[in-house]
Design a protein around this motif. Structure first.
Motif, short mmCIF file in Angstrom:
data_model
loop_
_atom_site.label_atom_id
_atom_site.label_comp_id
_atom_site.label_asym_id
_atom_site.label_seq_id
_atom_site.Cartn_x
_atom_site.Cartn_y
_atom_site.Cartn_z
N PRO A 46 0.84 -1.21 0.00
CA PRO A 46 0.00 0.00 0.00
C PRO A 46 0.87 1.26 0.00
O PRO A 46 1.98 1.25 0.53
CB PRO A 46 -0.79 -0.09 1.30
N ILE A 47 0.36 2.31 -0.58
CA ILE A 47 1.12 3.56 -0.67
C ILE A 47 0.98 4.31 0.65
O ILE A 47 -0.08 4.84 0.97
CB ILE A 47 0.61 4.42 -1.84
N MET A 48 2.06 4.33 1.41
CA MET A 48 2.08 4.99 2.72
C MET A 48 2.65 6.40 2.57
O MET A 48 3.37 6.69 1.63
CB MET A 48 2.94 4.19 3.70
N ALA A 49 2.31 7.27 3.51
CA ALA A 49 2.80 8.65 3.52
C ALA A 49 3.75 8.85 4.68
O ALA A 49 3.58 8.24 5.74
CB ALA A 49 1.63 9.61 3.63
N GLY A 50 4.73 9.68 4.47
CA GLY A 50 5.69 10.02 5.52
C GLY A 50 5.83 11.52 5.66
O GLY A 50 5.24 12.31 4.90
#
Length: 97
Positions: A46-50
């Motif tokens: 899944p595309i995670m955000a940081g």
């Protein structure tokens, strides 16, 4: 149409009543939609955000967000990724039966 295809549609589960939308925070929802478009996929996960994603996005959009707004964007983006991962897992589970 389903009968012609030999498919029996699954019944839609009753949804719990949703809480009212917090209109005072609608701008954050709009930001999340924009922010999520620019997140980079790193494979099948899944595309995670940081934090760096938020920092780059706010600089590119010339926005000066409050710290709580940045935290909220990261949390919402990662919650979105978790929900998408659950949906993907259910699809894969259904195909393996």
């Amino acid at each position: 149409m389903f009968a012609k295809l030999g498919i029996k549609p699954k019944p839609i589960a009753a949804l719990e009543p949703f809480p009212p939308f917090p209109w005072a925070l609608a701008y954050v929802w709009d930001w999340l939609q924009e922010f999520s478009i620019g997140l980079k996929a790193t494979g099948m996960a899944p595309i995670m955000a940081g934090w760096d994603d938020v920092q780059y996005w706010t600089q590119a959009m010339r926005l000066d967000l409050e710290p709580w707004e940045k935290r909220l964007l990261v949390r919402l983006a990662n919650l979105r990724a978790s929900v998408q991962a659950e949906g993907d897992a259910e699809k894969t589970k259904g195909k393996n039966r």
